[in-house]
Design a protein around this motif. Structure first.
Motif, PDB file in Angstrom:
ATOM      1  N   GLY A   1       3.510   1.229  -1.409  1.00  0.00           N
ATOM      2  CA  GLY A   1       4.550   0.835  -0.471  1.00  0.00           C
ATOM      3  C   GLY A   1       5.487  -0.212  -1.032  1.00  0.00           C
ATOM      4  N   TRP A   2       5.462  -0.419  -2.354  1.00  0.00           N
ATOM      5  CA  TRP A   2       6.471  -1.290  -2.977  1.00  0.00           C
ATOM      6  C   TRP A   2       6.911  -0.662  -4.288  1.00  0.00           C
ATOM      7  N   TYR A   3       8.036  -1.121  -4.833  1.00  0.00           N
ATOM      8  CA  TYR A   3       8.560  -0.561  -6.076  1.00  0.00           C
ATOM      9  C   TYR A   3       9.663  -1.451  -6.606  1.00  0.00           C
ATOM     10  N   THR A   4      10.036  -1.242  -7.845  1.00  0.00           N
ATOM     11  CA  THR A   4      11.256  -1.787  -8.406  1.00  0.00           C
ATOM     12  C   THR A   4      11.970  -0.659  -9.123  1.00  0.00           C
ATOM     13  N   THR A   5      13.261  -0.519  -8.890  1.00  0.00           N
ATOM     14  CA  THR A   5      13.999   0.553  -9.555  1.00  0.00           C
ATOM     15  C   THR A   5      14.099   0.316 -11.055  1.00  0.00           C
ATOM     16  N   ALA A   6      13.712  -0.867 -11.511  1.00  0.00           N
ATOM     17  CA  ALA A   6      13.712  -1.137 -12.944  1.00  0.00           C
ATOM     18  C   ALA A   6      12.513  -0.507 -13.644  1.00  0.00           C
ATOM     19  N   ALA A   7      11.497  -0.067 -12.879  1.00  0.00           N
ATOM     20  CA  ALA A   7      10.296   0.521 -13.495  1.00  0.00           C
ATOM     21  C   ALA A   7       9.627   1.455 -12.492  1.00  0.00           C
TER      22      ALA A   7
ATOM     23  N   GLY B   1      20.662  -2.551  -2.240  1.00  0.00           N
ATOM     24  CA  GLY B   1      19.509  -1.671  -2.268  1.00  0.00           C
ATOM     25  C   GLY B   1      18.190  -2.416  -2.189  1.00  0.00           C
ATOM     26  N   ASN B   2      18.240  -3.729  -1.944  1.00  0.00           N
ATOM     27  CA  ASN B   2      17.010  -4.500  -1.814  1.00  0.00           C
ATOM     28  C   ASN B   2      16.335  -4.170  -0.482  1.00  0.00           C
ATOM     29  N   VAL B   3      15.020  -4.224  -0.472  1.00  0.00           N
ATOM     30  CA  VAL B   3      14.247  -3.959   0.740  1.00  0.00           C
ATOM     31  C   VAL B   3      13.152  -5.010   0.874  1.00  0.00           C
ATOM     32  N   TYR B   4      12.602  -5.109   2.088  1.00  0.00           N
ATOM     33  CA  TYR B   4      11.472  -6.006   2.311  1.00  0.00           C
ATOM     34  C   TYR B   4      10.557  -5.373   3.348  1.00  0.00           C
ATOM     35  N   SER B   5       9.299  -5.785   3.342  1.00  0.00           N
ATOM     36  CA  SER B   5       8.329  -5.313   4.329  1.00  0.00           C
ATOM     37  C   SER B   5       7.322  -6.424   4.560  1.00  0.00           C
ATOM     38  N   GLY B   6       6.925  -6.592   5.819  1.00  0.00           N
ATOM     39  CA  GLY B   6       5.992  -7.663   6.136  1.00  0.00           C
ATOM     40  C   GLY B   6       5.559  -7.601   7.586  1.00  0.00           C
ATOM     41  N   GLU B   7       4.747  -8.588   7.963  1.00  0.00           N
ATOM     42  CA  GLU B   7       4.208  -8.647   9.313  1.00  0.00           C
ATOM     43  C   GLU B   7       4.352 -10.041   9.900  1.00  0.00           C
TER      44      GLU B   7
ATOM     45  N   SER C   1     -11.740 -10.439   0.790  1.00  0.00           N
ATOM     46  CA  SER C   1     -12.364 -10.832   2.047  1.00  0.00           C
ATOM     47  C   SER C   1     -11.574 -10.222   3.191  1.00  0.00           C
ATOM     48  N   THR C   2     -12.252  -9.499   4.074  1.00  0.00           N
ATOM     49  CA  THR C   2     -11.582  -8.861   5.203  1.00  0.00           C
ATOM     50  C   THR C   2     -12.589  -8.569   6.294  1.00  0.00           C
ATOM     51  N   ASP C   3     -12.095  -8.586   7.542  1.00  0.00           N
ATOM     52  CA  ASP C   3     -12.944  -8.212   8.663  1.00  0.00           C
ATOM     53  C   ASP C   3     -12.600  -6.818   9.173  1.00  0.00           C
ATOM     54  N   GLY C   4     -11.682  -6.156   8.477  1.00  0.00           N
ATOM     55  CA  GLY C   4     -11.309  -4.804   8.864  1.00  0.00           C
ATOM     56  C   GLY C   4     -10.302  -4.725   9.995  1.00  0.00           C
ATOM     57  N   ASP C   5      -9.978  -5.852  10.616  1.00  0.00           N
ATOM     58  CA  ASP C   5      -9.047  -5.868  11.745  1.00  0.00           C
ATOM     59  C   ASP C   5      -7.719  -6.439  11.280  1.00  0.00           C
ATOM     60  N   PHE C   6      -6.890  -5.586  10.685  1.00  0.00           N
ATOM     61  CA  PHE C   6      -5.628  -6.040  10.130  1.00  0.00           C
ATOM     62  C   PHE C   6      -4.593  -4.934  10.265  1.00  0.00           C
ATOM     63  N   VAL C   7      -3.342  -5.296  10.045  1.00  0.00           N
ATOM     64  CA  VAL C   7      -2.261  -4.316  10.073  1.00  0.00           C
ATOM     65  C   VAL C   7      -2.002  -3.845   8.651  1.00  0.00           C
ATOM     66  N   TYR C   8      -2.045  -2.529   8.459  1.00  0.00           N
ATOM     67  CA  TYR C   8      -1.674  -1.957   7.167  1.00  0.00           C
ATOM     68  C   TYR C   8      -0.189  -1.629   7.204  1.00  0.00           C
ATOM     69  N   ASN C   9       0.588  -2.396   6.461  1.00  0.00           N
ATOM     70  CA  ASN C   9       2.027  -2.171   6.402  1.00  0.00           C
ATOM     71  C   ASN C   9       2.308  -1.174   5.283  1.00  0.00           C
ATOM     72  N   GLU C  10       2.885  -0.032   5.643  1.00  0.00           N
ATOM     73  CA  GLU C  10       3.089   1.029   4.653  1.00  0.00           C
ATOM     74  C   GLU C  10       4.211   0.719   3.674  1.00  0.00           C
ATOM     75  N   GLY C  11       5.007  -0.320   3.943  1.00  0.00           N
ATOM     76  CA  GLY C  11       6.056  -0.700   3.018  1.00  0.00           C
ATOM     77  C   GLY C  11       7.166   0.326   2.964  1.00  0.00           C
ATOM     78  N   THR C  12       7.798   0.432   1.809  1.00  0.00           N
ATOM     79  CA  THR C  12       8.949   1.317   1.636  1.00  0.00           C
ATOM     80  C   THR C  12       8.802   2.107   0.346  1.00  0.00           C
ATOM     81  N   GLN C  13       9.049   3.391   0.420  1.00  0.00           N
ATOM     82  CA  GLN C  13       9.010   4.242  -0.767  1.00  0.00           C
ATOM     83  C   GLN C  13      10.340   4.159  -1.502  1.00  0.00           C
ATOM     84  N   PRO C  14      10.332   4.314  -2.813  1.00  0.00           N
ATOM     85  CA  PRO C  14      11.606   4.310  -3.548  1.00  0.00           C
ATOM     86  C   PRO C  14      12.446   5.509  -3.171  1.00  0.00           C
ATOM     87  N   PRO C  15      13.751   5.369  -3.203  1.00  0.00           N
ATOM     88  CA  PRO C  15      14.610   6.516  -2.901  1.00  0.00           C
ATOM     89  C   PRO C  15      14.356   7.638  -3.898  1.00  0.00           C
ATOM     90  N   GLN C  16      14.404   8.856  -3.393  1.00  0.00           N
ATOM     91  CA  GLN C  16      14.129  10.003  -4.244  1.00  0.00           C
ATOM     92  C   GLN C  16      15.337  10.322  -5.125  1.00  0.00           C
TER      93      GLN C  16
END
Length: 515
Positions: free
Chosen positions: A267-273, A219-225, A337-352
């Motif tokens: 866009g991140w979580y742990t099933t422990a909390a 049930g582990n997940v990852y998200s990145g760019e 610090s940001t220039d506004g030109d980046f990718v927003y990675n929505e990640g993964t929602q915890p299972p319902q």
């Protein structure tokens, strides 16, 4: 080469003296109060800052410029093991000067082709023995960490480095929790500031920034760019600066000051909390530098295996620096610090979590989030959906081609079933096991991915042949036998009596958990 210079304050004393003159009745008074003294400026830096805060508000709190003639043991320790990193990697990590050293104001981590043995457990395992030689590898390399020497919650973590290349090379600059407060990997999280694999192979020039979180495997997940340095520059050809800025609820990735990716707490979580929106990235982490060889990821990029001719390879680090935000040390906010030109990675929602008075696990089909699995010490336990005819229609049919096997419905996440009362199902025996006279059934429920709890075996009578029988198992009886009802991922495990299964054919339907 970029070098960090600490700022100093020059203490100046300006004394204005007035010359005495006489004559003409003039009287030029020399008053000591007229002597101007400029006091040294007050150092208003927060106590933890090693220099004045930058315009952004970040200030340096820790750094290694690798300017000495040895690796600083007050900042780094070596991990020593041959575990394969959990990814089938080929290296053994050690503290040999042939694999990691400081020279020319640089840290060098070198992967070398040579057979080696060492501990078969990670260094933090309670059973770890540094004299153990049960692990083995076909390369040697180094993995350094700051655990219990440099540990932080929130900040900017920065490295300037030149990366190795070749099929099988896998350098990394990353972070793990110092205390695994939410449980083992990845329940307590992992922050990958920089990773790259197989650079220059087939034109490979990506670097990666990633988060790992979620539930225990699987049930582990990852998200990145992934990111390419502008101008078709390869990270293995020259030095570049890699960083993350981590604050409460947000993590940002940078290369040479270019903010290229961001992830946020929704866009991140742990099933422990699951009730803590910032977990697991709200605890203290430490830094890791390592050069792995081979493993599952490099083998799936551009080529397979390891190109031995590419080794030895060196991961060369100019400096590592840690900054924290003086605007708010507790949350790390206010210095982004940001220039506004980046990718927003929505990640993964915890299972319902399941809702309602009934959780239908199987009713002619396997219902999400559950899947059917089987295990056997030999032979097989086969599952198929067949038409049983009559009132039942499609049912699950389980065939035991073994004497030592189980079949089970399992979810990738754990769920709180403490408000439910029964696990129910209908079962029909089409074929009895070889020794029908001693045949029986065994049922249980588990929380395999959360500390391995189980109800243990719950015996059931074998129903009469070719007759549908309804079973209703009180959840409280399973709890009394050891099941943690608050974190169940495997609510249905079935098998004929162990050692007497061969040839048995069972059919199941209407498998559900009810209140």
């Amino acid at each position: 080469m970029s070098r960090f210079l600490f700022r100093t304050t020059t203490l100046a004393l300006a004394i204005a003296a007035t010359a005495c003159g006489g004559g003409g009745g003039s009287n030029n008074n020399n008053n000591d109060d007229d002597i101007g003294v400029v006091e040294p400026p007050v150092d208003e830096r927060p106590e933890r800052c090693l220099e004045d805060p930058m315009n952004s508000g970040y200030c340096l709190v820790w750094a290694d410029e690798f300017s000495g003639d040895a690796i600083d043991s007050e900042k780094w320790s070596h991990e020593k093991n041959c575990t394969g990193g959990g990814n089938n990697e080929a290296q053994c990590y050690n503290d040999s000067a042939d694999n990691s050293w400081v020279a020319d104001d640089m840290l060098h981590i070198k992967a070398v082709r040579e057979d080696a043995t060492g501990p078969g457990m990670v260094d933090d395992d309670p059973n770890y023995d540094p004299e153990d030689t049960s692990g083995s590898g076909t390369y040697t390399s180094a993995r350094l960490r700051t655990k219990n020497l440099g540990d932080w919650k929130y900040g900017r973590f920065e490295m300037r480095a030149k990366l190795p290349f070749g099929q099988g090379s896998w350098p990394a600059f990353w972070m793990l929790p110092t205390e695994w407060n939410y449980g083992g990997w990845p329940l307590s999280g992992e922050i990958d500031i920089l990773e790259a694999v197989n650079l220059k192979v087939g034109g490979e020039d990506h670097i990666h920034g990633t988060l790992h979180y979620g539930d225990n495997w699987p049930g582990n997940v990852y998200s990145g760019e992934a990111y390419r340095i502008p101008g078709d520059l390869n990270p293995a050809d020259d030095f570049h600066t890699y960083a993350v800025e981590w604050e409460e609820g947000e993590i940002r990735w940078y290369v040479d000051g270019d903010h290229y990716a961001i992830q946020k707490a929704d866009g991140w979580y742990t099933t422990a909390a699951l009730d803590n929106p910032n977990a697991p990235f709200d605890q203290t982490f430490h830094l890791i530098l390592n050069l792995a060889v081979g493993g599952d990821w490099p083998s799936n990029v551009n080529d397979t295996g390891i190109d031995e001719s590419a080794f030895p390879q060196e991961f060369i680090i100019d400096y590592v620096r840690v900054y924290q935000c003086t605007e708010d040390f507790e949350t790390g906010k206010g210095c982004a610090s940001t220039d506004g030109d980046f990718v927003y990675n929505e990640g993964t929602q915890p299972p319902q979590a399941p809702e309602g008075d009934e959780i239908a696990i199987f009713d002619g089909e396997v219902n999400a989030p559950y899947q059917w699995y089987s295990w056997s010490s030999f032979g097989s336990v086969d599952f198929e959906v067949v038409d049983a005819g009559g009132d039942y229609g499609d049912v699950g049919q389980i065939t035991y081609n073994t004497d030592e096997g189980i079949g089970f419905f399992q979810s990738e996440a754990t769920y709180d079933l403490s408000d439910y009362t029964y696990i129910e199902f209908d079962l029909r025996v089409l074929e009895e096991p070889a020794d029908a006279g001693s045949a029986g059934l065994t049922f249980r429920a588990d929380c395999i991915f959360n500390n391995g709890c189980t109800s243990g075996d719950y015996p059931l009578d074998m129903p009469a042949l070719d007759q549908w029988t309804h079973f209703q198992i009180p959840l409280m009886e399973l709890v009394n036998q050891g099941l943690n009802a608050e974190s169940v991922d495997t609510p249905f495990v079935i098998s004929p009596t162990w050692g007497n299964q061969m040839g048995a054919v069972l059919q199941v339907d209407n498998v559900r958990v009810v209140k």
